[in-house]
Write an enzyme that holds these catalytic residues in place. Structure first.
Site, PDB file in Angstrom:
ATOM      1  N   LYS A  22      91.626  47.485  -8.089  1.00  0.00           N
ATOM      2  CA  LYS A  22      91.177  48.888  -7.998  1.00  0.00           C
ATOM      3  C   LYS A  22      90.994  49.302  -6.535  1.00  0.00           C
ATOM      4  O   LYS A  22      91.448  50.360  -6.109  1.00  0.00           O
ATOM      5  CB  LYS A  22      89.847  49.042  -8.730  1.00  0.00           C
ATOM      6  CG  LYS A  22      89.119  50.354  -8.455  1.00  0.00           C
ATOM      7  CD  LYS A  22      87.848  50.503  -9.256  1.00  0.00           C
ATOM      8  CE  LYS A  22      86.674  49.886  -8.603  1.00  0.00           C
ATOM      9  NZ  LYS A  22      86.058  50.685  -7.532  1.00  0.00           N
ATOM     10  N   ASN A  23      90.340  48.423  -5.764  1.00  0.00           N
ATOM     11  CA  ASN A  23      89.972  48.828  -4.407  1.00  0.00           C
ATOM     12  C   ASN A  23      91.118  48.723  -3.407  1.00  0.00           C
ATOM     13  O   ASN A  23      90.970  49.105  -2.256  1.00  0.00           O
ATOM     14  CB  ASN A  23      88.749  48.029  -3.933  1.00  0.00           C
ATOM     15  CG  ASN A  23      87.517  48.405  -4.742  1.00  0.00           C
ATOM     16  OD1 ASN A  23      87.547  49.384  -5.499  1.00  0.00           O
ATOM     17  ND2 ASN A  23      86.466  47.627  -4.628  1.00  0.00           N
ATOM     18  N   ARG A 120      75.539  55.668   0.578  1.00  0.00           N
ATOM     19  CA  ARG A 120      76.991  55.756   0.789  1.00  0.00           C
ATOM     20  C   ARG A 120      77.341  56.778   1.890  1.00  0.00           C
ATOM     21  O   ARG A 120      78.092  57.722   1.664  1.00  0.00           O
ATOM     22  CB  ARG A 120      77.722  56.095  -0.502  1.00  0.00           C
ATOM     23  CG  ARG A 120      77.345  55.263  -1.707  1.00  0.00           C
ATOM     24  CD  ARG A 120      77.555  53.768  -1.581  1.00  0.00           C
ATOM     25  NE  ARG A 120      78.909  53.323  -1.489  1.00  0.00           N
ATOM     26  CZ  ARG A 120      79.705  53.081  -2.522  1.00  0.00           C
ATOM     27  NH1 ARG A 120      79.249  53.297  -3.722  1.00  0.00           N
ATOM     28  NH2 ARG A 120      80.930  52.655  -2.360  1.00  0.00           N
TER      29      ARG A 120
HETATM   30  C1  EPZ Z   1      84.232  49.699  -0.804  1.00  0.00           C
HETATM   31  O1  EPZ Z   1      83.319  50.774  -0.766  1.00  0.00           O
HETATM   32  C2  EPZ Z   1      84.458  49.383  -2.272  1.00  0.00           C
HETATM   33  N1  EPZ Z   1      84.995  50.553  -2.962  1.00  0.00           N
HETATM   34  C3  EPZ Z   1      83.132  48.968  -2.925  1.00  0.00           C
HETATM   35  O2  EPZ Z   1      83.431  48.579  -4.262  1.00  0.00           O
HETATM   36  C4  EPZ Z   1      82.590  47.751  -2.182  1.00  0.00           C
HETATM   37  O3  EPZ Z   1      81.345  47.386  -2.741  1.00  0.00           O
HETATM   38  C5  EPZ Z   1      82.420  48.103  -0.703  1.00  0.00           C
HETATM   39  O4  EPZ Z   1      83.686  48.539  -0.161  1.00  0.00           O
HETATM   40  C6  EPZ Z   1      81.939  46.918   0.115  1.00  0.00           C
HETATM   41  O5  EPZ Z   1      82.825  45.855  -0.033  1.00  0.00           O
HETATM   42  C7  EPZ Z   1      86.311  50.868  -2.808  1.00  0.00           C
HETATM   43  O6  EPZ Z   1      87.041  50.220  -2.082  1.00  0.00           O
HETATM   44  C8  EPZ Z   1      86.818  52.034  -3.594  1.00  0.00           C
HETATM   45  P1  EPZ Z   1      81.671  50.309   2.785  1.00  0.00           P
HETATM   46  P2  EPZ Z   1      83.034  51.506   0.658  1.00  0.00           P
HETATM   47  O7  EPZ Z   1      82.008  51.532   3.559  1.00  0.00           O
HETATM   48  O8  EPZ Z   1      84.214  51.412   1.526  1.00  0.00           O
HETATM   49  C9  EPZ Z   1      77.647  51.371   4.989  1.00  0.00           C
HETATM   50  C10 EPZ Z   1      83.146  48.504  -6.580  1.00  0.00           C
HETATM   51  O9  EPZ Z   1      82.223  48.100  -7.302  1.00  0.00           O
HETATM   52  N2  EPZ Z   1      78.408  52.479   5.592  1.00  0.00           N
HETATM   53  O10 EPZ Z   1      82.361  49.033   3.122  1.00  0.00           O
HETATM   54  O11 EPZ Z   1      82.485  52.840   0.346  1.00  0.00           O
HETATM   55  C11 EPZ Z   1      77.455  51.559   3.485  1.00  0.00           C
HETATM   56  O12 EPZ Z   1      76.312  52.378   3.241  1.00  0.00           O
HETATM   57  C12 EPZ Z   1      82.829  49.314  -5.340  1.00  0.00           C
HETATM   58  O13 EPZ Z   1      84.364  48.285  -6.764  1.00  0.00           O
HETATM   59  C13 EPZ Z   1      77.810  53.226   6.595  1.00  0.00           C
HETATM   60  O14 EPZ Z   1      76.680  52.992   6.987  1.00  0.00           O
HETATM   61  O15 EPZ Z   1      81.864  50.591   1.237  1.00  0.00           O
HETATM   62  C14 EPZ Z   1      77.260  50.135   3.020  1.00  0.00           C
HETATM   63  O16 EPZ Z   1      75.912  49.770   3.268  1.00  0.00           O
HETATM   64  C15 EPZ Z   1      81.328  49.538  -5.156  1.00  0.00           C
HETATM   65  N3  EPZ Z   1      78.522  54.247   7.144  1.00  0.00           N
HETATM   66  C16 EPZ Z   1      78.166  49.327   3.949  1.00  0.00           C
HETATM   67  O17 EPZ Z   1      78.414  50.171   5.076  1.00  0.00           O
HETATM   68  C17 EPZ Z   1      79.806  54.549   6.736  1.00  0.00           C
HETATM   69  O18 EPZ Z   1      80.415  55.496   7.292  1.00  0.00           O
HETATM   70  C18 EPZ Z   1      79.496  48.935   3.346  1.00  0.00           C
HETATM   71  O19 EPZ Z   1      80.087  50.104   2.838  1.00  0.00           O
HETATM   72  C19 EPZ Z   1      80.396  53.776   5.710  1.00  0.00           C
HETATM   73  C20 EPZ Z   1      79.685  52.736   5.155  1.00  0.00           C
END
Ligand code: EPZ
Length: 420
Positions: A22-23, A120
């Site tokens: 999916k991701n 998020r």
């Molecule tokens: C991706 O989300 C995945 N989703 C998530 O999977 C996964 O849990 C996550 O990566 C971490 O591996 C998809 O790929 C569609 P991040 P993403 O940006 O990219 C912080 C599932 O269950 N952050 O890596 O949105 C954020 O708050 C889903 O399949 C900032 O602070 O996650 C988090 O604490 C859930 N500022 C951390 O980074 C930003 O601009 C990681 O988030 C972006 C993120």
């Protein structure tokens, strides 16, 4: 809203085919916006999140055909702005911003809301766009990025929890058509990011360093169509592996890629689970008694946050004390209260959950809250005595293709009940 009725206590046995990730497929579908030529994507999982993304791309003006596990997409002419509430429904759709900015030099999307697992934010995505020369305006729930032209630059994408997966994807997709070279430091190293880069390079992009914290994108004038096969879903594979261990069964995961699952396989080994390679498959069974393990979620190649809830369900069945610490999201313990309803003994202490495992679980009605929390409840229900009803199964359908069908194939007594 549908629910799953699970009669627990049956060891899962047999083979299950792991679907496309999916991701990986969501950003790859978004990347097709970067060219006016046709793209073909294979091994696309049949998920509601994929259908959502297809709706958004069609809304933007692309021609999208999903048939069986293949997506044919051609974005001849596209809009760069508009009100698509779908973004709010699916966080993953934020990754249309990068390609829209890259191709049209403007992109307006509704700010993605937070969700049950955390706020998020997208500050790192916007930091990357600004580094390329985009102006960002946030007003009345929308975020707009626009630029006269995009110029390659260096940007550090490390945030409070390490890197950002979709932020790395978005900035790469905005940079592929920029003038000059972009270097992303603290880029996400997830296999799904590597798969996106493989697709972008097949389209004619020039990206090196994928899978490492430093990714270099040399801008090109235009991209062409490409054909791609999506990698298998390492989190779906982890979920079925954990379900096999939880039910003391023996399950072969067809198509799972162990090289994407080192941290999960390492923890399963420590927990007393045997994983054997059989050609392009993995066979999972218990290796004697289950043992408690401590887990801390980290960016790749550390233990994935998306498998945390599922492991907690396994540890609830394991005699002893396990400490599970969530370092990626600020509130990814929604499954704890529901697991407790099944008889689990879990206490939350800040970012950690202390799991006192070993008491048998007994079935009860439980509420799904997010995709992976729901998977944890299904795993617990499969191992519990009696019947567990998991409500709001739409959460599961977002990320698990035909989960009840696949579980029935493994001998589970699972029934999807359509709420009248
Ligand atoms: C991706 O989300 C995945 N989703 C998530 O999977 C996964 O849990 C996550 O990566 C971490 O591996 C998809 O790929 C569609 P991040 P993403 O940006 O990219 C912080 C599932 O269950 N952050 O890596 O949105 C954020 O708050 C889903 O399949 C900032 O602070 O996650 C988090 O604490 C859930 N500022 C951390 O980074 C930003 O601009 C990681 O988030 C972006 C993120």
């Amino acid at each position: 809203m549908d629910s799953l009725l699970i009669k627990g206590g049956v060891p899962l046995r047999g083979e299950v085919t792991i679907s496309g990730a999916k991701n990986a497929v969501l950003p790859i579908m978004a990347a097709t916006l970067l060219t006016r030529e046709p793209c073909v994507i294979h091994n696309v999982p049949d998920l509601s999140d994929v259908r959502f993304m297809a709706q958004i791309l069609s809304w933007l003006g692309a021609e999208v055909r999903l048939h069986k596990a293949t997506a044919r997409i051609q974005a001849k002419k596209i809009k760069g702005a508009g009100d698509y509430d779908l973004i709010r429904k699916m966080r993953g759709s934020i990754c249309i911003m990068g390609p829209l900015l890259g191709r049209l030099h403007k992109a307006t999307v509704s700010l993605p809301g937070g969700c049950v697992i955390g706020a998020r934010p997208i500050n790192l995505h916007l930091k990357g766009f600004q580094a390329l020369g985009a102006k960002i305006v946030i007003a009345s729930g929308y975020v707009q990025a626009s630029a006269k032209r995009l110029t390659g630059s260096a940007v550090f994408l490390g945030g409070r929890a390490g890197s950002t997966v979709l932020g790395t994807a978005n900035v790469m997709m905005a940079a592929v058509l920029a003038q000059g070279v972009t270097v992303i430091e603290s880029a996400a190293c997830e296999p799904e990011v590597v798969d996106l880069v493989k697709f972008l390079n097949a389209m004619g992009a020039k990206i090196t360093g994928a899978g490492s914290p430093t990714v270099t994108i040399t801008g090109v004038d235009q991209l062409h169509g490409a054909e791609h096969e999506v990698i298998p879903d390492r989190i779906e594979a982890a979920t079925y592996a954990i379900a096999a261990a939880a039910t003391n069964g023996e399950v072969t995961l067809r198509g799972a890629r162990p090289e994407h699952m080192h941290a999960v396989l390492d923890k399963l080994h420590d927990a007393g689970v045997k994983v054997e390679r059989e050609g392009a498959s993995l066979k999972v069974s218990r290796n004697g008694r289950l043992k408690p393990v401590d887990i801390t979620t980290l960016p790749y190649s550390g233990f994935p946050t998306d498998a945390q809830a599922q492991m907690m369900a396994l540890m609830a069945l394991t005699p002893g004390i396990s400490i599970i610490t969530e370092r990626i999201f600020e509130s990814r313990f929604m499954h704890v209260s529901e697991l407790t309803r099944l008889g689990a003994d879990i206490e939350i202490e800040g970012p950690s959950a202390i799991v006192k495992g070993g008491k048998p679980l007994s079935g009860a009605p439980v509420m799904a809250s997010d995709l992976r929390a729901s998977a944890a409840l299904v795993i617990a229900g499969l191992a519990a005595r009696g019947t567990t009803q998991v409500n709001r199964v739409y959460h599961l359908d977002r990320g698990y293709e035909n989960i009840d069908g696949k579980l029935r194939q493994l001998g589970a007594r699972v029934e999807r009940v359509e709420e009248s």
